[in-house]
Design an enzyme around this catalytic site. Structure first.
Site, short mmCIF file in Angstrom:
data_model
loop_
_atom_site.label_atom_id
_atom_site.label_comp_id
_atom_site.label_asym_id
_atom_site.label_seq_id
_atom_site.Cartn_x
_atom_site.Cartn_y
_atom_site.Cartn_z
N HIS A 188 0.58 48.42 115.36
CA HIS A 188 0.95 49.48 114.41
C HIS A 188 2.46 49.60 114.21
O HIS A 188 3.11 50.37 114.91
CB HIS A 188 0.43 50.83 114.92
CG HIS A 188 -1.05 50.98 114.83
ND1 HIS A 188 -1.68 51.46 113.71
CD2 HIS A 188 -2.04 50.71 115.72
CE1 HIS A 188 -2.99 51.48 113.90
NE2 HIS A 188 -3.24 51.03 115.12
N GLU B 229 3.87 51.24 111.90
CA GLU B 229 4.17 52.61 111.43
C GLU B 229 4.32 53.57 112.61
O GLU B 229 4.88 54.65 112.47
CB GLU B 229 3.12 53.10 110.43
CG GLU B 229 1.81 53.62 111.01
CD GLU B 229 0.84 52.52 111.44
OE1 GLU B 229 1.26 51.35 111.54
OE2 GLU B 229 -0.33 52.85 111.70
N CYS C 34 -4.39 47.21 111.58
CA CYS C 34 -5.50 47.60 112.47
C CYS C 34 -6.82 47.57 111.70
O CYS C 34 -7.29 46.51 111.34
CB CYS C 34 -5.20 48.96 113.10
SG CYS C 34 -6.24 49.29 114.54
#
Lengths: 222, 80
Positions: A194, A196, A86
């Site tokens: 993302h 994560e 990002c």
């Protein structure tokens, strides 16, 4: 395997990243934007999402000239694995470690939702344990996610296998649906979605990227 | 000494902001509006002694931070 996660003023995914990487078997240290240490002890350095330096001027512009980036550039130059997620991708582009740039979404809206991604290439450390045309479900959360590049650069990237992930339904107007790309030597990778945030809740597709990285590193050191 | 930098997205990079504002003007009845490109203005106050030196330094600032040449172009004015 040691991984370093950089924190800039305004980073907000650094803790999530450290958590996701720890779950996946990395030993994680945090790195501070004002330092410029030797990073050679690390196998992976990650630039997290967020709004570094308030995203003033352009997203990632000021983070790209901060002291830690001297170390990151040196580390990348020596072949170290650098990942940007990002805002991290925006910083890598601004720093010239990846080609192109990220600008405001076509819709002018901040978009926060799960998206489907297509795996375009697997001949690299980042998606090596996936198959071409596999689908990954990752959340996106960005206002400036529209990837811009010119046609000659796109064609060169395509030919060299640098485009790793594309959106199945382009949410932001990115050129050629690009969601994630790497450099020519494939040791620097950046993506807007993302992984994560898709590691232990809802979609767990993030794990596929972490295990690709871990396995590539193990194969390299074996 | 003062300097002013005008920064615009390059031709060919879609400007959704300009596009949206142009659409509003057209719907208000300003039918002659064919398009809008919106940029930004950066004003600098400098301690440089000469205009030439100021221009050289601001050009470096543009190349190194203020402008991203992948997507943007700029015009620099040195104001006495």
């Amino acid at each position: 395997m040691k991984a370093g996660v950089v924190t800039f003023p305004g980073s907000n995914c650094d803790e999530d990243l450290a958590y996701a990487l720890s779950l996946s078997g990395f030993e994680v240290s945090s790195l501070w934007h004002k330092d410029s240490p030797d990073l050679s002890e690390f196998k992976l350095v990650v630039l997290p999402g967020g709004f570094s330096y308030g995203d003033y001027l352009r997203t990632g512009a000021m983070a790209a000239v901060s002291p830690i980036m001297q170390s990151v550039k040196q580390f990348a130059g020596q072949g170290g694995l650098v990942l940007g997620i990002c805002n991290g991708l925006q910083i890598l582009c601004e720093a010239g470690l990846l080609p192109g740039a990220l600008v405001r979404n076509n819709s002018l809206k901040f978009i926060c939702k799960d998206v489907a991604l297509n795996v375009e290439d697997t001949n690299n450390p980042w998606t090596s344990h996936l198959k071409k045309n596999d689908t990954l479900i990752y959340p996106i959360a960005h206002g400036d996610g529209r990837y811009v590049t010119d046609e000659p650069s796109y064609n060169a990237m395509k030919e060299k296998g640098q485009i790793l992930l594309t959106y199945k339904n382009n949410p932001n107007g990115s050129a050629h649906d690009i969601a994630g790309l790497c450099n020519e030597t494939k040791n620097v990778f950046g993506l807007m979605p993302h992984p994560e945030r898709a590691t232990d809740l809802r979609s767990q597709d993030g794990k596929k990227i972490w295990s690709s990285i871990l396995n590539s590193l193990k194969e390299k050191s074996a | 000494m003062k300097a002013r930098i005008h920064v615009f997205l390059k031709d060919g990079v879609f400007d959704p902001q300009g596009n949206t504002v142009a659409g509003s003007l057209q719907s208000m009845g300003f039918k002659k509006v064919k398009g809008i490109r919106m940029g930004k203005v950066i004003d600098l106050e400098l301690a440089n002694e000469t205009q030439d030196e100021a221009r050289r330094e601001v050009q470096k600032m543009c190349e190194q931070l203020l402008v991203n040449s992948v997507i943007e172009s700029y015009k620099l004015e040195i104001l006495a």
